[in-house]
Write an enzyme that holds these catalytic residues in place. Structure first.
Site, PDB file in Angstrom:
ATOM      1  N   ASN A   1       0.911  -1.243   0.070  1.00 28.36           N
ATOM      2  CA  ASN A   1       0.107   0.033  -0.115  1.00 28.36           C
ATOM      3  C   ASN A   1       0.928   1.024   0.222  1.00 28.36           C
ATOM      4  O   ASN A   1       2.104   1.076  -0.012  1.00 28.36           O
ATOM      5  CB  ASN A   1      -0.947   0.013   1.172  1.00 28.36           C
ATOM      6  CG  ASN A   1      -0.246  -0.006   2.477  1.00 28.36           C
ATOM      7  OD1 ASN A   1       0.043   1.165   3.068  1.00 28.36           O
ATOM      8  ND2 ASN A   1      -0.206  -1.140   3.218  1.00 28.36           N
ATOM      9  N   ARG A   2       0.160   2.450  -0.173  1.00 23.51           N
ATOM     10  CA  ARG A   2       1.282   3.616  -0.179  1.00 23.51           C
ATOM     11  C   ARG A   2       1.080   4.479   0.980  1.00 23.51           C
ATOM     12  O   ARG A   2       1.745   5.554   0.844  1.00 23.51           O
ATOM     13  CB  ARG A   2       0.100   4.440  -1.300  1.00 23.51           C
ATOM     14  CG  ARG A   2      -0.032   3.794  -2.704  1.00 23.51           C
ATOM     15  CD  ARG A   2      -0.755   4.886  -3.505  1.00 23.51           C
ATOM     16  NE  ARG A   2      -0.452   6.119  -3.679  1.00 23.51           N
ATOM     17  CZ  ARG A   2      -1.100   6.910  -4.179  1.00 23.51           C
ATOM     18  NH1 ARG A   2      -2.208   6.733  -4.429  1.00 23.51           N
ATOM     19  NH2 ARG A   2      -0.540   8.224  -4.149  1.00 23.51           N
TER      20      ARG A   2
END
Ligand code: CTP
Ligand code: CA
Length: 228
Positions: free
Chosen positions: A34-35
């Site tokens: 994820n970011r």
């Protein structure tokens, strides 16, 4: 908001902060991730040092330099993050879960790189759910009287508003404080600013307007220090 000359209200306290986003490997070269940039967690670690705490930072795939005066433990997967957080929680007065663990991981790891198929079809990808670290440490309370803090990014949906979902998540996780971000307006990932509502299990709530992540970090430690 504070400027860095903070009072040493965390002197003699041990705190553990998690930051970043976990990666779940499919094969030696690929992962689900994820970011999360880790910036909010790093800001929390720096703020805690400024207030006199002994700080351990468990960093999952964060591309930032180690903050001065902090013990940094680097991990990649959710299970590694769980092991590091559970170990650190044993003698921590406060644990703040700012990391974004991947909710799922591939059910198996392929030692060999997964190859494309001649017929153009996609390889099946079976996922299993990861352990819930925040719920585990909240319910176990390895150290009596410790304060446990979670984060939640919510948009609100048909079942409730951002704050409704935050209250429900706070109760479900069993933590003392939940820092709720309204992300319905767009991405906050990678930003140097943040805004949030800090919900407390005792019913209190504190709104922190949009500001540098260090401002939210100090607002969170204010709430933690008041409950230690
Ligand atoms: N968290 C955790 N372990 C997980 C997932 C989340 O400890 N496996 C923590 C996060 O670090 C955060 C809090 O739980 O502090 C809330 O994360 P969130 O993703 O909002 O919660 P989930 O239970 O995964 O719920 P959702 O289905 O909304 O993603
Ligand atoms: Ca999640």
């Amino acid at each position: 908001s504070r400027t860095g000359a903070a009072v040493a209200d965390l002197a003699g306290r041990r705190v553990l902060v998690s930051a970043g986003g976990t990666r779940e490997y499919l094969d030696p070269v690929r992962f689900l991730g994820n970011r999360s940039s880790g910036r909010q967690g790093y800001a929390l670690a720096r703020a805690a040092v400024a207030r006199g705490a002994e700080v351990t930072l468990v960093a999952a795939n964060v591309d930032l330099p180690d903050p001065a005066g902090v013990t940094v433990v680097r991990v990649e997967t959710t299970e590694q993050l769980r092991d590091a957080v559970v170990a650190g929680a044993k003698d921590a007065d406060a644990v703040v879960m700012a990391a974004a663990p991947a909710d799922f991981r591939p059910s198996s790891f392929s030692d060999a790189k997964i190859k494309k198929r001649a017929d153009g079809s996609a390889a099946p990808l079976e996922l299993v759910q990861n352990p819930d670290i925040l719920a585990a440490i909240s319910h176990e309370r390895a150290r009596v009287g410790s304060v446990v803090v979670g984060f939640a990014a919510e948009t609100g949906d048909a079942t409730g508003s951002v704050l409704d979902l935050g209250r429900a998540k706070l109760a479900r996780k069993g933590c003392d404080l939940l820092v709720v971000n309204d992300v319905s307006g767009g991405a906050v990932f990678g930003s140097t600013e943040n805004e949030a509502v800090i919900l407390a299990a005792d019913g209190a709530s504190v709104e922190v307007p949009r500001a540098a992540k260090g401002v939210l970090a100090h607002a969170i430690w204010d709430q933690v220090a008041a409950r230690l």
